[in-house]
Write a protein that holds these residues in place. Structure first.
Motif, PDB file in Angstrom:
ATOM      1  N   GLY A 189       0.801  -1.221   0.000  1.00 55.98           N
ATOM      2  CA  GLY A 189       0.000   0.000   0.000  1.00 55.98           C
ATOM      3  C   GLY A 189       0.824   1.256   0.000  1.00 55.98           C
ATOM      4  N   ASP A 190       1.546   1.525   1.083  1.00 54.29           N
ATOM      5  CA  ASP A 190       2.388   2.724   1.120  1.00 54.29           C
ATOM      6  C   ASP A 190       3.736   2.401   1.759  1.00 54.29           C
ATOM      7  OD1 ASP A 190       2.385   3.395   4.094  1.00 54.29           O
ATOM      8  OD2 ASP A 190       0.242   3.429   3.696  1.00 54.29           O
ATOM      9  N   ARG A 191       4.636   3.373   1.731  1.00 53.51           N
ATOM     10  CA  ARG A 191       6.017   3.160   2.156  1.00 53.51           C
ATOM     11  C   ARG A 191       6.165   2.896   3.654  1.00 53.51           C
ATOM     12  NH1 ARG A 191       9.807   5.449  -1.685  1.00 53.51           N
ATOM     13  NH2 ARG A 191       8.654   6.067  -3.549  1.00 53.51           N
ATOM     14  N   SER A 192       5.148   3.190   4.422  1.00 49.81           N
ATOM     15  CA  SER A 192       5.247   2.943   5.867  1.00 49.81           C
ATOM     16  C   SER A 192       5.064   1.468   6.204  1.00 49.81           C
ATOM     17  CB  SER A 192       4.216   3.782   6.618  1.00 49.81           C
ATOM     18  OG  SER A 192       2.903   3.354   6.302  1.00 49.81           O
TER      19      SER A 192
END
Length: 280
Positions: free
Chosen positions: A105-108
């Motif tokens: 989903g996202d970089r985190s």
């Protein structure tokens, strides 16, 4: 038990008792004493400059933490876990890294690591395979881990890259074994470095350049038709440090007129490589 307190490494001045004790024993009382002895050894030509620099780097690594050298997550080159292998080949070809964080989903949310060698081996078998089907488990470390401890763990476990997480368990960036070693030995260049050119300045596109920090100011001014040179600094790296008024970290940027400088490689002692983008 003695009530005497050990001398503080941060004390600006030693007491006369400490000085007399040092004279009598001849032994270093703290880290600064040790460094002073090593610098004297260099002056007496018992150590060369490179050896002293590496020893200082080793001592400094034991005091630095992962957050001091990590690549921030906004600068990570990542691949989505659900991407088909064929679709990420252009990205892998462009950047030439050996390892890529895999995100959900996202970089985190880093869920694994893709090795380029695994990609090349499996894509020949089935181009429609998904990244998550061939990715490997990632090594995860906290931002606060000391670099000397990290280096030992990476060597022991055979890992070359670790994902750095913050206090909430989210990805904060990444760090490689090369990043740690560069704090000791200085810049390590490889065959994929675009800047490995005989000159100081390498043009990547119409408005983007890779510039060695040792580029003389006169040469920089002549190349870009600027007037930045003064008697305060000799190189573009010195100019950047002078403008920022501190030793920058990797990823730190500076805008000067229509030019945006970004620090690409830096160690604890000096800047090595800059990216320059002409702002249109």
């Amino acid at each position: 038990m003695s009530d005497e307190q050990p001398p503080s490494r941060n004390s600006p001045q030693k007491s006369w008792v400490d000085k007399i004790s040092h004279l009598l024993t001849g032994e270093p009382q703290d880290l600064e004493d040790l460094l002073e002895i090593l610098r004297e050894a260099r002056e007496k030509r018992l150590l060369d400059t490179d050896a002293l620099s590496m020893i200082e780097g080793v001592l400094q690594v034991s005091q630095m933490r992962v957050r001091d050298i990590m690549i921030p997550r906004v600068q990570m080159v990542v691949v989505p876990k659900d991407a088909e292998l064929e679709t990420i080949m252009p990205l892998v070809t462009e950047f030439g890294h050996s390892r890529y964080p895999v995100i959900d989903g996202d970089r985190s949310k880093v869920v694994g690591v893709l090795l380029a060698k695994d990609l090349l081996a499996r894509i020949l078998e089935n181009k429609t395979l998904k990244v998550h089907e061939i990715m490997r488990l990632s090594c995860v470390v906290p931002e606060s881990k000391r670099l000397n401890v990290l280096l030992k763990e990476l060597r022991t476990n055979g890992n070359h890259m670790a994902i750095v997480v913050d206090e909430y368990g989210q990805s904060a960036g990444l760090v490689t074994i090369e990043d740690v070693l560069e704090q000791i030995v200085g810049e390590i260049e490889d065959e994929h470095d675009d800047h490995e050119d005989e000159g100081y300045i390498f043009q990547r596109s119409s408005n983007e350049y890779m510039i060695k920090a040792l580029t003389p100011m006169d040469e920089f001014d002549e190349y870009f038709s600027t007037h930045l040179a003064t008697d305060e600094y000799d190189t573009i790296g010195g100019f950047i440090v002078s403008q920022l008024e501190h030793m920058p970290k990797k990823g730190e940027s500076l805008i000067v007129g229509a030019m945006k400088f970004e620090v690409i490689r830096v160690d604890s002692r000096r800047v090595h490589l800059l990216k320059l983008k002409i702002i249109e």
